[in-house]
Design an enzyme around this catalytic site. Structure first.
Site, PDB file in Angstrom:
ATOM      1  N   ASP A 167     -58.067 -10.131 -35.268  1.00 48.30           N
ATOM      2  CA  ASP A 167     -57.607 -11.516 -35.343  1.00 48.30           C
ATOM      3  C   ASP A 167     -58.113 -12.210 -36.606  1.00 48.30           C
ATOM      4  OD1 ASP A 167     -57.675 -12.590 -31.831  1.00 48.30           O
ATOM      5  OD2 ASP A 167     -56.579 -11.007 -32.854  1.00 48.30           O
ATOM      6  N   HIS A 304     -62.343  -9.093 -34.896  1.00 51.92           N
ATOM      7  CA  HIS A 304     -62.009 -10.088 -35.901  1.00 51.92           C
ATOM      8  C   HIS A 304     -62.281  -9.555 -37.305  1.00 51.92           C
ATOM      9  CE1 HIS A 304     -62.655 -12.354 -32.193  1.00 51.92           C
ATOM     10  NE2 HIS A 304     -61.873 -13.283 -32.699  1.00 51.92           N
TER      11      HIS A 304
END
Length: 436
Positions: A167, A304
């Protein structure tokens, strides 16, 4: 309350599921629900491809033309002034949206396909629904409150499989470091990109798409809590991210999206699905599972590419993941193999199609007007925007939005408290942490 690391090398391995361990943690009791879910969901396989077939209604928003690897439309060069000027520079203004998107939303609403309950309100940093709106009820089914009744949402991977996705990119330094590692290890991943980060980091975006040929997916335009937004603002957050990915990849349409903070509900999911053909992907997080042998169900992990530290933690964990025999594939492959609605891959041909709006959501008067293939860039969507920078709007929840520059410097601090408490539940080796 904070954690003191006593064995960094080992402790970073547990990060893979839990995010920014360097951030302050908040008690689970302070949250209405786990922002980054720590629970599992019944196992199921997604659809066969990551992209929608050429006859899917979502294609009606963008014009097409046959060509090897693209849809034949001469889009502006990624990173050029003409390319940048076509998109909002920060939070999108819901009053300046392509008419076709708005018509599609209105049509879907009129047909009863978009639930009419009120949005949540950001309260102490958490989405809170009005009195009388049950977030755990089947009508609402808020993923923030850990409702899992929506059969269309994807949580788990097939048995023994670890779905790889990241992400919050693309970003300088951290993304480049990650992409070089993925390339060296021949590992394909799905990247849930923030629209303004694509806008401000075109080189990193093209490295993920063109060099790695990884799967590109939607993580909204500025990373807000989606359930706090009006229908029009949800439309803007999803639509502009779809638009910039579409116009920067030769006309490919993302098939998947992941809500920031895992915050979605039936209303938001319906707009994503009924207007843009997007499928919602959340994740599952089972404590210590990455260090175990492949299990049932498999893992759809949350990672992430936000900072060098988050990327390094994934890199450090990689040998342990492989040593334990996990079959690592991208989330799109986990769902059947294709990440886009109209192409089998980031290098495959793009199928000719009309646009991305579902036919049932588009008034019949607009369908014929947007079905011509092989024309210039999607004029029905951005005709008046290609030479004009969209004016900035504070939006309904500016504190939840994240610009690209904020993402590089402060977003981990502003976002981590909503979900990093999940890490307190997952201690790979109890002696690694000293609570003080």
């Amino acid at each position: 309350m904070h954690f003191t690391f006593t064995a960094y090398t080992i402790s970073v391995l547990s990060f893979i599921f839990y995010g920014h361990l360097t951030l302050p943690l908040v008690s689970a009791a302070t949250l209405p629900g786990n922002q980054h879910d720590c629970n599992s969901h019944s196992k199921r396989l997604p659809s066969a491809t990551w992209y929608q077939p050429d006859d899917h209604p979502v294609h009606q928003l963008f014009k097409r033309g046959p060509s090897a690897g693209t849809d034949g439309v001469p889009y502006a060069q990624v990173g050029s002034p003409a390319w940048s000027a076509a998109y909002p520079q920060s939070t999108p203004d819901a009053n300046q949206l392509p008419e076709l998107w708005v018509d599609a939303l209105n049509s879907a609403t009129a047909q009863g396909k978009i639930p009419g309950f009120a949005p949540s309100t950001p309260t102490d940093g958490n989405p809170v629904y009005p009195d009388g709106v049950d977030p755990l009820g089947n009508d609402v089914c808020s993923t923030t409150y850990k409702c899992r009744s929506d059969p269309d949402n994807i949580y788990d991977a097939p048995d023994g499989v670890m779905g790889i996705s990241f992400d919050d990119g693309p970003l300088p330094s951290s993304s480049t470091k990650l992409y070089e590692f993925l390339q060296a290890n021949k590992q394909r991943a799905t990247h849930f990109f923030i629209g303004v980060n694509i806008l401000q980091n075109p080189n990193e975006f093209m490295m993920a798409f063109e060099t790695l040929q990884d799967d590109i997916a939607v993580h909204t335009w500025t990373h807000p809590h989606m359930t706090t937004l009006s229908n029009m603002d949800v439309l803007a957050q999803l639509g502009w991210t779809m638009e910039i990915i579409h116009n920067s990849t030769g006309g490919r349409l993302p098939k998947y999206w992941r809500p920031p903070f895992g915050d979605s509900d039936n209303r938001v999911n319906a707009i994503a699905k009924e207007v843009f053909g997007l499928k919602t992907i959340i994740w599952n997080q089972d404590t210590e599972d990455w260090s175990l042998r492949p299990k049932v169900p498999g893992l759809n992990i949350l990672e992430h590419e936000l900072t060098d530290d988050t990327v390094q933690m994934f890199i450090d964990a990689w040998p342990v993941i492989k040593e334990n025999g996990w079959n690592t594939i991208s989330v799109a492959e986990m769902d059947g193999g294709a990440p886009y609605q109209n192409s089998p891959s980031s290098s495959g041909n793009v199928q000719p199609a009309a646009n991305i709006v579902r036919p049932s959501s588009v008034p019949s008067s607009l369908t014929s007007a947007t079905s011509t293939a092989g024309t210039t860039t999607s004029s029905s969507i951005a005709q008046s925007l290609t030479d004009t920078v969209i004016s900035t709007s504070t939006g309904p929840n500016p504190s939840s939005s994240t610009s690209a520059s904020q993402s590089q410097t402060t977003s981990s601090a502003s976002r981590g408290t909503y979900w990093s408490w999940c890490s307190t539940l997952a201690i790979v080796v109890p002696s690694l942490w000293v609570l003080s």
